[in-house]
Design an enzyme around this catalytic site. Structure first.
Site, PDB file in Angstrom:
ATOM      1  N   GLY A   1      30.572 116.242  14.844  1.00 35.26           N
ATOM      2  CA  GLY A   1      30.571 115.742  13.463  1.00 35.26           C
ATOM      3  C   GLY A   1      31.722 114.767  13.315  1.00 35.26           C
TER       4      GLY A   1
ATOM      5  N   GLY B   1      18.782 115.235  12.859  1.00 31.24           N
ATOM      6  CA  GLY B   1      19.991 114.588  13.372  1.00 31.24           C
ATOM      7  C   GLY B   1      20.867 115.504  14.217  1.00 31.24           C
TER       8      GLY B   1
ATOM      9  N   GLY C   1      35.065 119.450  19.860  1.00 28.47           N
ATOM     10  CA  GLY C   1      35.118 118.784  18.551  1.00 28.47           C
ATOM     11  C   GLY C   1      36.314 119.209  17.733  1.00 28.47           C
TER      12      GLY C   1
ATOM     13  N   LYS D   1      32.511 119.283  29.432  1.00 29.74           N
ATOM     14  CA  LYS D   1      33.504 120.074  28.691  1.00 29.74           C
ATOM     15  C   LYS D   1      34.024 121.230  29.555  1.00 29.74           C
ATOM     16  CE  LYS D   1      31.391 118.743  24.354  1.00 29.74           C
ATOM     17  NZ  LYS D   1      30.364 119.077  23.359  1.00 29.74           N
TER      18      LYS D   1
ATOM     19  N   ILE E   1      37.317 122.184  16.978  1.00 24.88           N
ATOM     20  CA  ILE E   1      37.917 123.489  17.308  1.00 24.88           C
ATOM     21  C   ILE E   1      39.175 123.297  18.151  1.00 24.88           C
ATOM     22  CG2 ILE E   1      37.544 125.706  18.456  1.00 24.88           C
ATOM     23  CD1 ILE E   1      34.530 125.242  18.140  1.00 24.88           C
TER      24      ILE E   1
ATOM     25  N   GLU F   1      42.454 116.674  22.218  1.00 22.26           N
ATOM     26  CA  GLU F   1      41.982 117.899  21.567  1.00 22.26           C
ATOM     27  C   GLU F   1      40.497 117.850  21.217  1.00 22.26           C
ATOM     28  OE1 GLU F   1      43.873 121.030  20.692  1.00 22.26           O
ATOM     29  OE2 GLU F   1      41.715 121.263  20.917  1.00 22.26           O
TER      30      GLU F   1
ATOM     31  N   LYS G   1      35.024 112.899  26.442  1.00 20.62           N
ATOM     32  CA  LYS G   1      34.832 113.942  27.473  1.00 20.62           C
ATOM     33  C   LYS G   1      34.228 113.367  28.746  1.00 20.62           C
ATOM     34  CE  LYS G   1      31.252 114.610  24.388  1.00 20.62           C
ATOM     35  NZ  LYS G   1      31.242 114.997  23.026  1.00 20.62           N
TER      36      LYS G   1
ATOM     37  N   ALA H   1      39.252  97.993  17.169  1.00 13.78           N
ATOM     38  CA  ALA H   1      38.360  97.225  18.043  1.00 13.78           C
ATOM     39  C   ALA H   1      36.942  97.782  17.961  1.00 13.78           C
ATOM     40  CB  ALA H   1      38.865  97.299  19.484  1.00 13.78           C
TER      41      ALA H   1
HETATM   42  P1  NAP Z   1      29.861 105.967  18.226  1.00 12.56           P
HETATM   43  O1  NAP Z   1      29.435 106.379  16.851  1.00 12.56           O
HETATM   44  O2  NAP Z   1      28.836 105.488  19.169  1.00 12.56           O
HETATM   45  O3  NAP Z   1      30.972 104.830  18.051  1.00 12.56           O
HETATM   46  C1  NAP Z   1      31.468 104.073  19.121  1.00 12.56           C
HETATM   47  C2  NAP Z   1      32.355 102.961  18.568  1.00 12.56           C
HETATM   48  O4  NAP Z   1      32.943 102.270  19.640  1.00 12.56           O
HETATM   49  C3  NAP Z   1      31.609 101.932  17.718  1.00 12.56           C
HETATM   50  O5  NAP Z   1      32.370 101.565  16.610  1.00 12.56           O
HETATM   51  C4  NAP Z   1      31.439 100.742  18.671  1.00 12.56           C
HETATM   52  O6  NAP Z   1      31.470  99.484  18.027  1.00 12.56           O
HETATM   53  C5  NAP Z   1      32.689 100.874  19.528  1.00 12.56           C
HETATM   54  N1  NAP Z   1      32.481 100.340  20.867  1.00 12.56           N
HETATM   55  C6  NAP Z   1      31.638 100.810  21.817  1.00 12.56           C
HETATM   56  N2  NAP Z   1      31.716 100.042  22.917  1.00 12.56           N
HETATM   57  C7  NAP Z   1      32.618  99.073  22.648  1.00 12.56           C
HETATM   58  C8  NAP Z   1      33.124  97.972  23.378  1.00 12.56           C
HETATM   59  N3  NAP Z   1      32.692  97.703  24.613  1.00 12.56           N
HETATM   60  N4  NAP Z   1      34.078  97.187  22.788  1.00 12.56           N
HETATM   61  C9  NAP Z   1      34.495  97.444  21.540  1.00 12.56           C
HETATM   62  N5  NAP Z   1      34.046  98.486  20.797  1.00 12.56           N
HETATM   63  C10 NAP Z   1      33.113  99.271  21.343  1.00 12.56           C
HETATM   64  O7  NAP Z   1      30.639 107.149  18.948  1.00 12.56           O
HETATM   65  P2  NAP Z   1      31.260 108.471  18.298  1.00 12.56           P
HETATM   66  O8  NAP Z   1      30.178 109.457  18.019  1.00 12.56           O
HETATM   67  O9  NAP Z   1      32.196 108.093  17.189  1.00 12.56           O
HETATM   68  O10 NAP Z   1      32.074 109.065  19.539  1.00 12.56           O
HETATM   69  C11 NAP Z   1      33.301 108.489  19.957  1.00 12.56           C
HETATM   70  C12 NAP Z   1      33.908 109.376  21.051  1.00 12.56           C
HETATM   71  O11 NAP Z   1      34.169 110.655  20.506  1.00 12.56           O
HETATM   72  C13 NAP Z   1      32.995 109.615  22.275  1.00 12.56           C
HETATM   73  O12 NAP Z   1      33.774 109.675  23.431  1.00 12.56           O
HETATM   74  C14 NAP Z   1      32.390 110.968  21.991  1.00 12.56           C
HETATM   75  O13 NAP Z   1      32.018 111.670  23.164  1.00 12.56           O
HETATM   76  C15 NAP Z   1      33.546 111.650  21.295  1.00 12.56           C
HETATM   77  N6  NAP Z   1      33.157 112.751  20.412  1.00 12.56           N
HETATM   78  C16 NAP Z   1      32.253 112.526  19.426  1.00 12.56           C
HETATM   79  C17 NAP Z   1      31.892 113.570  18.596  1.00 12.56           C
HETATM   80  C18 NAP Z   1      30.908 113.358  17.474  1.00 12.56           C
HETATM   81  O14 NAP Z   1      30.611 114.323  16.750  1.00 12.56           O
HETATM   82  N7  NAP Z   1      30.383 112.163  17.259  1.00 12.56           N
HETATM   83  C19 NAP Z   1      32.461 114.847  18.789  1.00 12.56           C
HETATM   84  C20 NAP Z   1      33.402 115.038  19.804  1.00 12.56           C
HETATM   85  C21 NAP Z   1      33.739 113.973  20.615  1.00 12.56           C
HETATM   86  P3  NAP Z   1      30.277  99.037  17.016  1.00 12.56           P
HETATM   87  O15 NAP Z   1      30.331 100.004  15.884  1.00 12.56           O
HETATM   88  O16 NAP Z   1      30.623  97.654  16.603  1.00 12.56           O
HETATM   89  O17 NAP Z   1      29.012  99.151  17.812  1.00 12.56           O
END
Ligand code: NAP
Length: 437
Positions: free
Chosen positions: A307, A188, A135, A206, A137, A130, A106, A46
């Site tokens: 990441g 970035g 991340g 966290k 770890i 996890e 989180k 989704a």
């Molecule tokens: P992201 O790049 O912003 O991706 C979010 C995804 O969710 C996108 O594909 C988006 O769709 C989809 N989405 C958002 N709202 C939606 C909705 N209402 N209906 C359907 N799809 C929806 O986020 P991310 O960095 O991958 O992070 C995801 C989760 O992992 C978060 O909770 C974050 O805190 C956690 N996290 C991330 C990292 C990291 O390094 N990035 C590390 C640890 C934890 P579209 O692509 O179509 O916009």
């Protein structure tokens, strides 16, 4: 090829982490089936926009904007959308539809954890997270499983890569906060709006998750004391280095014992760490979690705290665990809040401090400052004075760096207020706690 049972896996989100999870699920399908004892069939993903470009090439027919329909009939739902809504509603729906859930969210767990865990408990579903605290770890499973027979006394975590990158570069390059932040944004490592990171909100989420798990207590986010790093300037950094410390944004979760029994403190702030402490050697955007347990002693978990592909590793580990449990059946581990310890305000915490003051450089000032500290029950361990005026006693300003013995935060902060109002202190430059003793 072994004829494994198929488990239907629904993925919500295909951003930085989700696209990597989808890619790895498809790329390593056979190996994952052997490890999980089930074939993990990705039945759909989704997203908001099915035509948006993705980091990993994904079959168009797997993408949908209809998360609700995708969830129905799934055995495992992986939530990687982020944010509170609609992630919360989707996860509750998944739990009530009989799925086990995996999430890295989180923000959601720190604010609505008990609601999600209670819903899962009611139907015997399991929640895996996890990736939500550090991340890639592994820290949730060690706290939940490996240390289940021990008593955690304290956790000190560098759990935010952006702030560690900024503080590390300020320390090693002698640069100002704003210059390093601009570099981090260009490379970035920091978001265009860095508030969640530099003001400590991300680390506080966290900390709430780690403390809840470590102390078997539901820790609400608003019980976490939070300070960011925006007040740390080059001169504070230089003074810390000069005194043999490095400044790190720490998430500290601590068990306290007092006359009224046990309680816990959960706090996020920039603190001084001795350069010989293992956390001092965590450089760049890396994370580390230092755990002190009664029997196990000191343990440190180190690596990439963020990441896309790194975080996907932790998510996939959870997916394999969820699959194994789904097949084996039985009651999951569940979240234990049995200890239900009170979370005390930061004023009740005892630490050492470094107070940096600019004072009038004239005779008697040091005695006045020492008197105010003593009246406030703050005992001095070290004092260093540097003249920063024109060098003639009585005609300039001196910088005093006072190291204290352990003092109660409430006493310390009242004493600093009295110092600021004393007439001899020109400016309170910084007050930093010393952690890791
Ligand atoms: P992201 O790049 O912003 O991706 C979010 C995804 O969710 C996108 O594909 C988006 O769709 C989809 N989405 C958002 N709202 C939606 C909705 N209402 N209906 C359907 N799809 C929806 O986020 P991310 O960095 O991958 O992070 C995801 C989760 O992992 C978060 O909770 C974050 O805190 C956690 N996290 C991330 C990292 C990291 O390094 N990035 C590390 C640890 C934890 P579209 O692509 O179509 O916009």
């Amino acid at each position: 090829m072994t004829d494994y049972r198929r488990l239907r896996v629904a993925l919500l989100g295909a951003g930085s982490v989700g696209s990597q999870v989808a890619g790895l699920l498809r790329q390593h399908a056979d190996e994952l089936a052997d490890r999980a004892g089930a074939r993990l069939e990705l039945v759909g993903i989704a997203v908001r926009d099915v035509d948006a470009p993705r980091d990993v090439e994904l079959p168009r027919e797997l993408l949908t904007t209809d998360a609700e329909t995708l969830i129905v009939g799934a055995d495992i739902v992986i939530e990687l959308m982020g944010g509170i809504e609609p992630a919360r509603t989707h996860l509750l729906h998944a739990i009530n539809s009989g799925a086990d859930i995996v999430t890295a969210n989180k923000a959601l767990l720190a604010s609505h954890g008990p609601e999600i865990f209670d819903a899962a408990d009611q139907v015997g579903a399991e929640v895996y997270y996890e990736a939500a605290a550090a991340g890639a770890i592994p820290i949730i499973r060690p706290l939940r499983d490996s240390l289940a027979g021990d008593r955690v006394q304290r956790i000190m975590g560098i759990v935010n890569g952006t702030t560690n990158y900024i503080l590390d570069h300020m320390d090693t390059e002698g640069a100002e906060f704003s210059d390093v932040l601009a570099d981090a944004q260009r490379l970035g490592y920091a978001e265009a709006d860095p508030t969640a990171d530099v003001e400590g909100y991300d680390a506080a989420q966290k900390a709430a998750i780690l403390a809840s798990l470590a102390f078997h207590t539901a820790v609400p986010l608003d019980a976490v004391h939070r300070e960011g790093i925006t007040s740390i300037d080059k001169s504070t950094m230089d003074a810390a280095r000069h005194a043999g410390y490095v400044i790190k944004l720490l998430a500290v979760c601590e068990r306290l014992t007092g006359p009224e029994g046990e309680s816990i403190s959960v706090r996020v702030y920039p603190a001084l760490i001795d350069r010989a402490h293992p956390l001092a050697s965590v450089h760049g955007a890396n994370n580390a979690v230092f755990v002190q347990a009664e029997a196990a002693g000191n343990l440190m978990f180190y690596g990439a705290g963020a990441g896309g592909v790194q975080t996907a590793s932790a998510v996939l580990g959870d997916v394999v665990s969820a699959a194994r449990r789904h097949i084996a059946g039985g009651v999951g581990v569940g979240e234990s809040t049995l200890a239900n310890l009170p979370v005390v305000p930061v004023g009740r915490v005892t630490t050492r401090y470094h107070i940096t003051l600019e004072v009038d450089d004239r005779p008697g000032v040091l005695a006045t400052v020492a008197g105010i500290l003593s009246e406030g029950r703050v005992s001095i361990a070290t004092v260093e004075q540097t003249v920063i005026g024109d060098g003639e006693a009585g005609s300039g300003v001196a910088r005093l760096v006072i190291g204290t013995h352990k003092a109660l935060e409430q006493d310390l902060s009242e004493t600093v207020d009295r110092l600021a109002a004393s007439g001899v202190v020109e400016r309170v430059v910084s007050v930093l706690r010393v952690e890791g003793d």
